[in-house]
Design a protein around this motif. Structure first.
Motif, PDB file in Angstrom:
ATOM      1  N   GLN A   1       0.842  -1.186   0.000  1.00 26.54           N
ATOM      2  CA  GLN A   1       0.000   0.000   0.000  1.00 26.54           C
ATOM      3  C   GLN A   1       0.886   1.248   0.000  1.00 26.54           C
ATOM      4  O   GLN A   1       1.830   1.345   0.766  1.00 26.54           O
ATOM      5  CB  GLN A   1      -0.890  -0.002   1.244  1.00 26.54           C
TER       6      GLN A   1
ATOM      7  N   LYS B   1      -9.650   5.219   2.392  1.00 27.27           N
ATOM      8  CA  LYS B   1     -10.968   4.625   2.589  1.00 27.27           C
ATOM      9  C   LYS B   1     -11.455   3.890   1.344  1.00 27.27           C
ATOM     10  O   LYS B   1     -12.161   2.889   1.451  1.00 27.27           O
ATOM     11  CB  LYS B   1     -11.985   5.704   2.990  1.00 27.27           C
ATOM     12  N   ARG B   2     -11.059   4.368   0.164  1.00 28.29           N
ATOM     13  CA  ARG B   2     -11.438   3.693  -1.082  1.00 28.29           C
ATOM     14  C   ARG B   2     -10.554   2.486  -1.370  1.00 28.29           C
ATOM     15  O   ARG B   2     -10.825   1.716  -2.281  1.00 28.29           O
ATOM     16  CB  ARG B   2     -11.344   4.667  -2.251  1.00 28.29           C
ATOM     17  N   GLY B   3      -9.474   2.325  -0.630  1.00 28.82           N
ATOM     18  CA  GLY B   3      -8.572   1.203  -0.832  1.00 28.82           C
ATOM     19  C   GLY B   3      -7.489   1.470  -1.857  1.00 28.82           C
ATOM     20  O   GLY B   3      -6.769   0.559  -2.243  1.00 28.82           O
ATOM     21  N   GLU B   4      -7.349   2.703  -2.304  1.00 30.94           N
ATOM     22  CA  GLU B   4      -6.327   3.034  -3.290  1.00 30.94           C
ATOM     23  C   GLU B   4      -4.959   3.232  -2.659  1.00 30.94           C
ATOM     24  O   GLU B   4      -3.948   3.173  -3.356  1.00 30.94           O
ATOM     25  CB  GLU B   4      -6.719   4.317  -4.041  1.00 30.94           C
TER      26      GLU B   4
ATOM     27  N   GLN C   1      -4.435   5.145   6.525  1.00 27.84           N
ATOM     28  CA  GLN C   1      -5.657   5.840   6.923  1.00 27.84           C
ATOM     29  C   GLN C   1      -5.498   6.490   8.298  1.00 27.84           C
ATOM     30  O   GLN C   1      -5.947   7.614   8.512  1.00 27.84           O
ATOM     31  CB  GLN C   1      -6.838   4.878   6.933  1.00 27.84           C
TER      32      GLN C   1
END
Length: 125
Positions: free
Chosen positions: A43, A82-85, A89
């Motif tokens: 990530q 939050k969108r997972g991109e 967080q």
């Protein structure tokens, strides 16, 4: 009939189905361990880290513009996380909170300066 692994250590011959409720094990293969399955991509946390650094720097330098930039970057990083991109967080949320604290300090200092200026009737001539 023997079970896949009965108390005596005998294994069921290859090609026969185990009875209902018994786990199916293929002979010659161990239990799957680490390393099996699709690998998760790392990530990206760069924007969240930058937002946190800018927000903390705004407290140290006491600059309102840096606080606003940290809040904006924090909101962008938080929405991406939050969108997972992207990841980070929690860091983005910390940057938002610290940035808003910096904005509140600057607004408070300006208000105190204006109130003291009005109350003492300062002249800038």
């Amino acid at each position: 009939m023997t079970y896949p692994q009965d108390p005596y250590g005998q294994q069921q011959p290859y090609g026969q189905q185990p009875p209902y409720g018994q786990p199916y094990q293929q002979p010659g293969y161990g239990q799957p361990g680490y390393g099996y399955g699709p690998a998760m991509p790392p990530q990206d946390q760069g924007l969240a880290i930058a937002a946190l650094v800018v927000s903390i720097a705004s407290l140290v330098v006491c600059t309102g513009l840096l606080s606003v930039i940290g809040v904006i970057m924090g909101h962008i990083a938080h929405s991406k996380a939050k969108r997972g991109e992207a990841g980070g967080q929690g860091m983005a949320l910390a940057a938002i909170i610290i940035g808003y604290i910096g904005v509140a300090i600057i607004v408070g200092l300006v208000l105190v300066f204006v109130i003291v200026g009005i109350a003492t009737d300062w002249d800038f001539d």
